[in-house]
Design a protein around this motif. Structure first.
Motif, PDB file in Angstrom:
ATOM      1  N   MET A  23     -68.959  53.146  30.762  1.00 10.05           N
ATOM      2  CA  MET A  23     -67.933  54.003  31.332  1.00 10.05           C
ATOM      3  C   MET A  23     -67.572  55.083  30.312  1.00 10.05           C
ATOM      4  O   MET A  23     -67.347  54.800  29.148  1.00 10.05           O
ATOM      5  N   ASN A  24     -67.502  56.286  30.747  1.00  5.93           N
ATOM      6  CA  ASN A  24     -67.157  57.427  29.930  1.00  5.93           C
ATOM      7  C   ASN A  24     -65.653  57.463  29.693  1.00  5.93           C
ATOM      8  O   ASN A  24     -64.877  57.073  30.559  1.00  5.93           O
ATOM      9  N   VAL A  25     -65.236  57.985  28.553  1.00 10.15           N
ATOM     10  CA  VAL A  25     -63.814  58.039  28.228  1.00 10.15           C
ATOM     11  C   VAL A  25     -63.042  58.892  29.239  1.00 10.15           C
ATOM     12  O   VAL A  25     -61.864  58.649  29.478  1.00 10.15           O
ATOM     13  N   THR A  26     -63.693  59.849  29.858  1.00  5.66           N
ATOM     14  CA  THR A  26     -63.005  60.671  30.848  1.00  5.66           C
ATOM     15  C   THR A  26     -62.640  59.867  32.094  1.00  5.66           C
ATOM     16  O   THR A  26     -61.748  60.256  32.836  1.00  5.66           O
ATOM     17  N   ASP A  27     -63.324  58.739  32.313  1.00  6.54           N
ATOM     18  CA  ASP A  27     -63.049  57.894  33.472  1.00  6.54           C
ATOM     19  C   ASP A  27     -62.017  56.808  33.185  1.00  6.54           C
ATOM     20  O   ASP A  27     -61.538  56.161  34.110  1.00  6.54           O
ATOM     21  N   LYS A  28     -61.725  56.576  31.915  1.00  7.21           N
ATOM     22  CA  LYS A  28     -60.772  55.524  31.542  1.00  7.21           C
ATOM     23  C   LYS A  28     -59.353  56.027  31.775  1.00  7.21           C
ATOM     24  O   LYS A  28     -59.026  57.155  31.422  1.00  7.21           O
ATOM     25  N   PRO A  29     -58.493  55.207  32.339  1.00  8.89           N
ATOM     26  CA  PRO A  29     -57.103  55.633  32.495  1.00  8.89           C
ATOM     27  C   PRO A  29     -56.372  55.579  31.156  1.00  8.89           C
ATOM     28  O   PRO A  29     -56.780  54.869  30.245  1.00  8.89           O
ATOM     29  N   SER A  30     -55.306  56.342  31.042  1.00 13.70           N
ATOM     30  CA  SER A  30     -54.434  56.251  29.868  1.00 13.70           C
ATOM     31  C   SER A  30     -52.987  56.276  30.339  1.00 13.70           C
ATOM     32  O   SER A  30     -52.685  56.736  31.439  1.00 13.70           O
ATOM     33  N   SER A  31     -52.113  55.800  29.478  1.00  8.12           N
ATOM     34  CA  SER A  31     -50.702  55.722  29.828  1.00  8.12           C
ATOM     35  C   SER A  31     -50.035  57.097  29.890  1.00  8.12           C
ATOM     36  O   SER A  31     -48.918  57.213  30.381  1.00  8.12           O
ATOM     37  N   ARG A  32     -50.682  58.136  29.419  1.00  5.20           N
ATOM     38  CA  ARG A  32     -50.097  59.476  29.410  1.00  5.20           C
ATOM     39  C   ARG A  32     -50.741  60.426  30.419  1.00  5.20           C
ATOM     40  O   ARG A  32     -50.507  61.633  30.376  1.00  5.20           O
ATOM     41  N   ASP A  33     -51.522  59.886  31.339  1.00  2.74           N
ATOM     42  CA  ASP A  33     -52.188  60.737  32.323  1.00  2.74           C
ATOM     43  C   ASP A  33     -51.195  61.496  33.200  1.00  2.74           C
ATOM     44  O   ASP A  33     -51.402  62.674  33.499  1.00  2.74           O
ATOM     45  N   ALA A  34     -50.109  60.859  33.581  1.00  7.68           N
ATOM     46  CA  ALA A  34     -49.117  61.535  34.424  1.00  7.68           C
ATOM     47  C   ALA A  34     -48.458  62.688  33.666  1.00  7.68           C
ATOM     48  O   ALA A  34     -48.237  63.765  34.236  1.00  7.68           O
ATOM     49  N   ALA A  35     -48.173  62.495  32.386  1.00  7.55           N
ATOM     50  CA  ALA A  35     -47.562  63.553  31.580  1.00  7.55           C
ATOM     51  C   ALA A  35     -48.524  64.738  31.431  1.00  7.55           C
ATOM     52  O   ALA A  35     -48.108  65.898  31.488  1.00  7.55           O
ATOM     53  N   LEU A  36     -49.814  64.441  31.260  1.00  8.77           N
ATOM     54  CA  LEU A  36     -50.807  65.517  31.169  1.00  8.77           C
ATOM     55  C   LEU A  36     -50.920  66.267  32.482  1.00  8.77           C
ATOM     56  O   LEU A  36     -51.008  67.503  32.499  1.00  8.77           O
ATOM     57  N   GLN A  37     -50.910  65.532  33.583  1.00  7.10           N
ATOM     58  CA  GLN A  37     -51.001  66.179  34.887  1.00  7.10           C
ATOM     59  C   GLN A  37     -49.788  67.077  35.115  1.00  7.10           C
ATOM     60  O   GLN A  37     -49.917  68.202  35.604  1.00  7.10           O
ATOM     61  N   GLU A  38     -48.616  66.604  34.717  1.00 13.60           N
ATOM     62  CA  GLU A  38     -47.406  67.412  34.881  1.00 13.60           C
ATOM     63  C   GLU A  38     -47.463  68.665  34.005  1.00 13.60           C
ATOM     64  O   GLU A  38     -47.098  69.755  34.440  1.00 13.60           O
ATOM     65  N   ALA A  39     -47.946  68.512  32.769  1.00 13.42           N
ATOM     66  CA  ALA A  39     -47.985  69.645  31.842  1.00 13.42           C
ATOM     67  C   ALA A  39     -49.044  70.674  32.202  1.00 13.42           C
ATOM     68  O   ALA A  39     -48.832  71.877  32.030  1.00 13.42           O
ATOM     69  N   PHE A  40     -50.197  70.212  32.692  1.00 11.82           N
ATOM     70  CA  PHE A  40     -51.319  71.129  32.915  1.00 11.82           C
ATOM     71  C   PHE A  40     -51.670  71.337  34.385  1.00 11.82           C
ATOM     72  O   PHE A  40     -52.557  72.124  34.702  1.00 11.82           O
ATOM     73  N   GLY A  41     -51.023  70.605  35.287  1.00 11.72           N
ATOM     74  CA  GLY A  41     -51.194  70.853  36.707  1.00 11.72           C
ATOM     75  C   GLY A  41     -52.459  70.330  37.347  1.00 11.72           C
ATOM     76  O   GLY A  41     -52.837  70.784  38.417  1.00 11.72           O
ATOM     77  N   ALA A  42     -53.137  69.391  36.696  1.00  6.86           N
ATOM     78  CA  ALA A  42     -54.352  68.813  37.281  1.00  6.86           C
ATOM     79  C   ALA A  42     -54.550  67.409  36.721  1.00  6.86           C
ATOM     80  O   ALA A  42     -54.015  67.072  35.667  1.00  6.86           O
ATOM     81  N   GLU A  43     -55.327  66.614  37.458  1.00  7.54           N
ATOM     82  CA  GLU A  43     -55.635  65.273  36.981  1.00  7.54           C
ATOM     83  C   GLU A  43     -56.595  65.361  35.803  1.00  7.54           C
ATOM     84  O   GLU A  43     -57.237  66.394  35.578  1.00  7.54           O
ATOM     85  N   ALA A  44     -56.714  64.255  35.066  1.00  5.47           N
ATOM     86  CA  ALA A  44     -57.525  64.232  33.847  1.00  5.47           C
ATOM     87  C   ALA A  44     -58.952  64.711  34.090  1.00  5.47           C
ATOM     88  O   ALA A  44     -59.489  65.511  33.313  1.00  5.47           O
TER      89      ALA A  44
END
Length: 146
Positions: free
Chosen positions: A1-22
């Motif tokens: 599994m690629n790191v881009t596919d792994k979830p992280s606890s800060r994904d929601a904060a990144l989506q809010e800051a940058f306007g898109a999913e990881a």
């Protein structure tokens, strides 16, 4: 599994800051459309996802060893001490990456103030975190006690 596919606890904060999913944010970096803040945020997110996976692996190993279905004869205090050391290291890495990512998101300019992406300046996103600080016993040779 690629790191881009792994979830992280800060994904929601990144989506809010940058306007898109990881996944979409990683695609922007790959296409050279990401500013420096996004590139750094995704690098930290990658490290965080790996560290969180390490925490989960050690946690699961301890749960399996100490679970009600486990063989009491296989239970080892020394192994559990090693797992505690590894867990300390993994938690320290996770906390450090999480704090660094939170600080980056707080210090980021507003989206309308961000500079344009620089073509060709996209660093390669790595899939492994740098080594966490070693626990005091890390690397020590294990010996069985009589």
């Amino acid at each position: 599994m690629n790191v881009t596919d792994k979830p992280s606890s800060r994904d929601a904060a990144l989506q809010e800051a940058f306007g898109a999913e990881a996944a979409g944010l990683y695609a922007q970096v790959a296409q050279g459309e990401a500013n420096t803040a996004l590139q750094r945020a995704l690098e930290l997110r990658s490290f965080l996802a790996v560290a969180e996976e390490q925490v989960a692996r050690v946690r699961d190993r301890v749960h399996a060893a100490t679970g009600p279905d486990g063989d009491m004869g296989d239970l080892s205090a020394e192994d559990l001490r090693w797992d505690a050391d590894w867990l300390d290291a993994a938690l320290a890495a996770r906390d450090g990456y999480s704090a660094a990512l939170d600080e980056l998101l707080r210090a980021m300019p507003a989206p309308d103030q961000a500079g344009p992406a620089r073509p060709g300046s996209s660093p390669k996103i790595t899939t492994a975190a740098p080594p966490a600080p070693a626990a005091p016993r890390a690397g020590a040779v294990r010996t069985r006690r009589p």
